[in-house]
Structure formats: structure tokens, C-alpha cells
Design an enzyme around this catalytic site. Structure first.
Site, PDB file in Angstrom:
ATOM      1  N   CYS A 125      -9.080  -0.096  -3.274  1.00  0.00           N
ATOM      2  CA  CYS A 125      -7.684  -0.450  -2.994  1.00  0.00           C
ATOM      3  C   CYS A 125      -7.027   0.482  -1.978  1.00  0.00           C
ATOM      4  O   CYS A 125      -5.951   0.161  -1.472  1.00  0.00           O
ATOM      5  CB  CYS A 125      -6.877  -0.509  -4.281  1.00  0.00           C
ATOM      6  SG  CYS A 125      -6.653   1.073  -5.101  1.00  0.00           S
TER       7      CYS A 125
ATOM      8  N   SER B 239       4.024   4.990  -1.247  1.00  0.00           N
ATOM      9  CA  SER B 239       3.225   3.785  -1.026  1.00  0.00           C
ATOM     10  C   SER B 239       3.077   3.507   0.463  1.00  0.00           C
ATOM     11  O   SER B 239       3.985   3.769   1.251  1.00  0.00           O
ATOM     12  CB  SER B 239       3.895   2.577  -1.692  1.00  0.00           C
ATOM     13  OG  SER B 239       3.300   1.373  -1.275  1.00  0.00           O
ATOM     14  N   THR B 240       1.942   2.979   0.833  1.00  0.00           N
ATOM     15  CA  THR B 240       1.737   2.452   2.188  1.00  0.00           C
ATOM     16  C   THR B 240       1.556   0.946   2.118  1.00  0.00           C
ATOM     17  O   THR B 240       2.363   0.166   2.627  1.00  0.00           O
ATOM     18  CB  THR B 240       0.505   3.088   2.858  1.00  0.00           C
ATOM     19  OG1 THR B 240       0.692   4.497   2.945  1.00  0.00           O
ATOM     20  CG2 THR B 240       0.316   2.526   4.270  1.00  0.00           C
ATOM     21  N   ARG B 241       0.475   0.509   1.469  1.00  0.00           N
ATOM     22  CA  ARG B 241       0.111  -0.905   1.452  1.00  0.00           C
ATOM     23  C   ARG B 241       1.099  -1.752   0.651  1.00  0.00           C
ATOM     24  O   ARG B 241       1.491  -2.844   1.085  1.00  0.00           O
ATOM     25  CB  ARG B 241      -1.317  -1.069   0.909  1.00  0.00           C
ATOM     26  CG  ARG B 241      -2.407  -0.817   1.949  1.00  0.00           C
ATOM     27  CD  ARG B 241      -3.653  -0.245   1.315  1.00  0.00           C
ATOM     28  NE  ARG B 241      -3.412   1.085   0.785  1.00  0.00           N
ATOM     29  CZ  ARG B 241      -3.457   2.199   1.535  1.00  0.00           C
ATOM     30  NH1 ARG B 241      -3.733   2.124   2.812  1.00  0.00           N
ATOM     31  NH2 ARG B 241      -3.214   3.380   0.992  1.00  0.00           N
ATOM     32  N   THR B 242       1.519  -1.267  -0.519  1.00  0.00           N
ATOM     33  CA  THR B 242       2.444  -2.066  -1.328  1.00  0.00           C
ATOM     34  C   THR B 242       3.776  -2.252  -0.611  1.00  0.00           C
ATOM     35  O   THR B 242       4.318  -3.361  -0.547  1.00  0.00           O
ATOM     36  CB  THR B 242       2.671  -1.410  -2.698  1.00  0.00           C
ATOM     37  OG1 THR B 242       1.419  -1.302  -3.384  1.00  0.00           O
ATOM     38  CG2 THR B 242       3.629  -2.241  -3.539  1.00  0.00           C
TER      39      THR B 242
ATOM     40  N   THR C 164      -9.288   5.834  -6.502  1.00  0.00           N
ATOM     41  CA  THR C 164      -9.072   7.270  -6.497  1.00  0.00           C
ATOM     42  C   THR C 164      -9.459   7.893  -7.833  1.00  0.00           C
ATOM     43  O   THR C 164      -9.312   7.272  -8.888  1.00  0.00           O
ATOM     44  CB  THR C 164      -7.597   7.607  -6.187  1.00  0.00           C
ATOM     45  OG1 THR C 164      -7.433   9.011  -6.160  1.00  0.00           O
ATOM     46  CG2 THR C 164      -6.651   7.006  -7.224  1.00  0.00           C
TER      47      THR C 164
ATOM     48  N   HIS D  27      -1.746  -2.583 -12.255  1.00  0.00           N
ATOM     49  CA  HIS D  27      -1.491  -2.822 -10.823  1.00  0.00           C
ATOM     50  C   HIS D  27      -1.893  -4.271 -10.518  1.00  0.00           C
ATOM     51  O   HIS D  27      -2.838  -4.533  -9.775  1.00  0.00           O
ATOM     52  CB  HIS D  27      -2.308  -1.850  -9.982  1.00  0.00           C
ATOM     53  CG  HIS D  27      -1.827  -1.707  -8.572  1.00  0.00           C
ATOM     54  ND1 HIS D  27      -0.780  -2.445  -8.048  1.00  0.00           N
ATOM     55  CD2 HIS D  27      -2.261  -0.909  -7.546  1.00  0.00           C
ATOM     56  CE1 HIS D  27      -0.578  -2.106  -6.799  1.00  0.00           C
ATOM     57  NE2 HIS D  27      -1.461  -1.182  -6.458  1.00  0.00           N
TER      58      HIS D  27
END
Length: 350
Positions: free
Chosen positions: A299, A86-89, A260, A164
Site C-alpha cells: 500500500c 497521508s500522501t495517497r489517501t 510497513t 483501512h
């Protein structure tokens, strides 16, 4: 969960250069969410979701615009369990929780193997004694359900193969900031029938939003969730369109959304998926069929085959505002589930 009445006067909500005018009214009902889990938006009412967004908007205004320091989570700790990268979460949760005075602890599969070295039941009880909440990013929704059943603290879904929810809260906040409302707008989803779409399907109608869905054959959303979405749409008087034609789905849409085509765990299917999704790229040709005031959301991370550069980087693309709002909405969720906080910002129009 406690419920109570709060009397407010609806006036105008000014955020930045925007002034959103609302009708005057009294006795607005909202739910006190302290102690609740957030596994899916399916079992959250319209007013409960709106309250989460209200708190997020309030925190964004007070902290970002007014420069206030709000240690609302001082003394609170959060366990972040991530089976998926994960990056954003991760970044939004760590920075947001810390910004409010709390202490987040990040655990990967090298630190904790859910249900492997220790049963989910035991893990839930251990975490309940050491932390105030858990945000878990997992493969199986059933793992979240076991954690929620056994834990005495709130469990938040940071992403599963089925849902999500925290992403969709960020989407709704972004849409509300742009249009000043959600009711009556049409969302067009063009892409895979995945967890992000499932969360939209479980919530859009509750805002009075219409939903157009275009997926390739064989990539439709979960059938039981489709039936639930049809029921929500019927109860709320909204339109639900499901098609295999992306241009039909784009027709008249206010919000164009994709994601995606190859989710985590589907890497071996990439070659087949790229062939099956041919024609699903969002371009200006797609956008020309949308409403004149359309916006685009994704997202992230984004691949060029999903949406071309012309759309992705155009002024109507709000993807980076959407990404920032991940922080404010997760902060809103944590404050709502862990405190008795009442927003100072007047309730936005939804």
C-alpha cells in the site's frame, strides 16, 4: 438502506486490451448504498463490496479510457479530517472528489481536534449541517463510530488503527484487473498484523479468496477479528492459514502482500520491530514458492527491509497501479454513498 433488483445481461467486459468473458445471467442483486457509512468491510456483504468495485471500474473506464466528464458530485462537499499524515489517501480523495465536480475541504489537527475543543457528538452535528460526507483518518476506530452515530451524513474511514477499508478496495480492483476475477485466488500476507490485514480478513472470504497470514510471534492480528475471519472462511468455504513462517504463507499464493513494519505511532518501537521481523522481507526466494502467476502488492510507502528492489520493481509488482486505483475506488465509494448512480459498464467478474 434501500435494496432493489436490477436485471442485466452478463457478457464480456472489455477494459483496455483486456476482454473478460462472463456467463450470461439475469436478476443480479446489488445494494443501493446511498447514505451508508463505510467504517469497516466487516458489515458489508459480498454483493455490496462488489458493487463498490463495479462503480470504481465503471468510473475509471468512462473517465480515463473514454475521456468523459462526469460531474456526479457537483454541488457536494466533503470534509476530510486527518489526524495522521497521508500522501495517497489525501491526494486520491481530493483529486477524485474534485474530478467529479465536488468540493473537498482538508482539515488537520491544527484545524480540528476531535473530542478536544469540541465533543465528537457536536462536531458530527456541525459537519452534518455544512457538508455532504466526511472522510476521517484517525487513530481510534471508536472516534469514527461516534461520528457515524451522531452524524446524518455518510462517514468514511480513511484509515484507523483497526481498519483501512479504502486501501483494500484498491487492492481488490487491482487484482481483478490483472486476473479477471477474485474467486479462488490465494492472498498471502507476510508482515505485521495491522489495520490493512484486518480489512483483508474481513472481506477476502466473501469473494471466495483464500488467505495465508504470516506474522512474527507477538504481532498476530486482533484475536476477535481472527475469530470473525475464521467464521467468514467457514461460511464461504475458503482456506485461512495462520503461521509464523513467511515461506509457508507464500506457498502457492497468487498475491503476495506486505506493508510497513512500523505504523504511525509506533516509531519508538522501530528498533525492536526491525529485529522481530527479521526474515520477513519478501524476496525472489519468497516468490519462488508462490504460484507461477504471482503478483506483488504494497500500500506504500515502502521500506527496503519489507520487500527488496528485485521484487518491488519487477513486472509482477503492481504497486503503482494499486496506488492509482486508490483514486478510482474512493471515487466509487463517494458516488455510491452520495448518489443514485448506476454503472454503465457491464458488471465485472469477481
Amino acid at each position: 438502506m434501500l435494496h432493489h433488483m436490477r436485471t442485466i445481461i452478463n457478457a464480456s467486459w472489455r477494459y483496455g486490451n483486456k476482454c473478460i468473458v462472463r456467463q450470461f445471467g439475469f436478476s443480479q442483486t446489488y445494494s443501493q448504498l446511498k447514505g451508508r457509512d463505510l467504517l469497516t468491510l466487516k458489515n458489508y456483504s459480498a454483493e455490496e463490496i462488489k458493487y463498490l468495485l463495479w462503480v470504481a471500474a465503471d468510473l475509471k473506464y468512462r473517465i480515463k479510457e473514454k475521456g468523459e466528464y462526469l460531474p456526479l458530485l457537483q454541488g457536494k462537499s466533503l470534509a476530510m479530517i486527518f489526524e495522521k499524515r497521508s500522501t495517497r489517501t489525501r491526494l486520491s480523495t481530493e483529486t477524485g472528489f474534485a474530478l467529479l465536480g465536488g468540493h473537498p475541504s482538508f482539515l488537520t489537527t491544527q484545524d480540528i481536534h476531535l473530542g478536544v475543543n469540541e465533543s465528537l457528538k457536536d462536531t458530527a452535528r456541525v459537519l452534518s449541517g455544512m457538508t455532504d460526507a466526511v472522510l476521517a483518518r484517525v487513530y481510534h476506530q471508536s472516534d469514527l463510530e461516534v461520528l457515524a452515530e451522531e452524524a446524518s451524513i455518510p462517514i468514511v474511514n480513511g484509515l484507523s488503527d483497526d481498519y483501512h477499508p479504502i486501501q483494500i478496495l484498491a487492492d481488490y480492483l487491482t487484482i481483478q484487473e490483472h486476473y479477471g476475477h477474485l474467486k479462488g485466488l490465494t492472498i498471502s500476507w507476510i508482515g505485521d498484523g495491522n489495520n490493512v490485514l484486518h480489512s483483508i480478513m474481513m472481506s477476502a472470504a466473501k469473494f471466495g479468496m483464500h488467505l495465508h497470514i504470516a506474522t512474527p510471534k507477538g504481532y498476530e492480528p486482533n484475536s476477535s477479528l481472527t475469530e470473525a475471519a475464521k467464521q467468514f472462511s467457514k461460511e464461504c468455504g475458503t482456506k485461512l492459514l495462520m503461521t509464523n513462517d513467511p515461506l509457508e504463507a507464500a506457498n502457492g499464493a497468487n498475491v503476495l502482500v506486505t506493508d510497513t513494519w512500523v505504523s504511525m505511532g509506533q516509531e519508538e518501537e522501530k528498533k525492536k520491530r526491525l529485529l522481530d521481523f527479521k526474515g520477513y522481507q519478501i524476496t525472489m526466494k519468497t516468490a519462488k514458492l508462490a504460484a507461477p502467476n504471482w503478483i506483488f502488492l504494497h500500500c506504500l510507502p515502502r521500506k527496503p527491509e519489507e520487500v527488496d528492489d528485485e521484487v518491488f520493481y519487477c513486472p509482477k509488482s503492481l504497486v503503482f497501479q494499486e496506488a492509482e486505483n486508490r483514486k478510482w475506488t474512493i471515487m466509487g465509494v463517494m458516488v455510491s454513498l452520495l448518489t443514485d448512480y448506476s454503472p454503465q459498464l457491464l458488471r465485472p467478474t469477481f
